[in-house]
Design a protein around this motif. Sequence first.
Motif, PDB file in Angstrom:
ATOM      1  N   VAL A   1      44.841  35.983  46.263  1.00  0.00           N
ATOM      2  CA  VAL A   1      43.685  36.158  46.432  1.00  0.00           C
ATOM      3  C   VAL A   1      43.222  37.772  46.147  1.00  0.00           C
ATOM      4  CG1 VAL A   1      41.691  36.221  48.462  1.00  0.00           C
ATOM      5  CG2 VAL A   1      43.817  34.822  48.524  1.00  0.00           C
ATOM      6  N   PRO A   2      42.324  37.850  45.153  1.00  0.00           N
ATOM      7  CA  PRO A   2      41.971  39.283  44.544  1.00  0.00           C
ATOM      8  C   PRO A   2      41.194  39.772  45.678  1.00  0.00           C
ATOM      9  CG  PRO A   2      41.777  37.628  42.609  1.00  0.00           C
ATOM     10  CD  PRO A   2      42.223  36.962  44.279  1.00  0.00           C
ATOM     11  N   VAL A   3      40.885  41.244  45.530  1.00  0.00           N
ATOM     12  CA  VAL A   3      40.040  42.055  46.411  1.00  0.00           C
ATOM     13  C   VAL A   3      38.627  41.483  46.314  1.00  0.00           C
ATOM     14  CG1 VAL A   3      39.240  44.108  46.722  1.00  0.00           C
ATOM     15  CG2 VAL A   3      41.580  44.040  46.407  1.00  0.00           C
ATOM     16  N   GLY A   4      37.992  41.239  47.437  1.00  0.00           N
ATOM     17  CA  GLY A   4      36.503  40.785  47.481  1.00  0.00           C
ATOM     18  C   GLY A   4      36.317  39.524  47.111  1.00  0.00           C
ATOM     19  N   GLU A   5      37.432  38.519  46.990  1.00  0.00           N
ATOM     20  CA  GLU A   5      37.022  37.027  46.427  1.00  0.00           C
ATOM     21  C   GLU A   5      37.767  36.354  47.537  1.00  0.00           C
ATOM     22  OE1 GLU A   5      38.408  36.127  42.804  1.00  0.00           O
ATOM     23  OE2 GLU A   5      37.818  37.900  41.799  1.00  0.00           O
ATOM     24  N   THR A   6      37.213  35.130  47.568  1.00  0.00           N
ATOM     25  CA  THR A   6      37.430  34.184  48.404  1.00  0.00           C
ATOM     26  C   THR A   6      38.073  33.120  47.494  1.00  0.00           C
ATOM     27  OG1 THR A   6      35.943  34.293  50.180  1.00  0.00           O
ATOM     28  CG2 THR A   6      36.710  32.247  50.023  1.00  0.00           C
TER      29      THR A   6
END
Length: 110
Positions: A93-98
């Motif tokens: 799960v990358p930063v700032g993503e869902t």
Amino acid sequence: GGSDTVEFPIKITPKYPGCYRCQIVLKSSCDIRVYEIECVVNADQADAQLEFLTPAFQAVTQEIPISNISSEDWRFEADLEGQCFHGPAVINVPVGETVQYPLTFKPVAE
């Protein structure tokens, strides 16, 4: 009669979940010490329950959203327990993503 330890209480009151870092520099006339502190704050967690209704031998998939509002990418390893449940072993799960975690239930009997 001195002690080798000194208490240094720190109070952190974050407004949001995430990773908080700070640096504490202690100086004296003959020494400098730098302490790096990292605090990870998790969101309040609520118990969750999923109910799967499907005919025997037919799979049903539930997408479970995982939102990363921290400042670092997340890598999860899934350890599913129980028969008939399937899903990816690893999810990023990358930063700032869902990212949706697809949890599948495929019954083998009634």
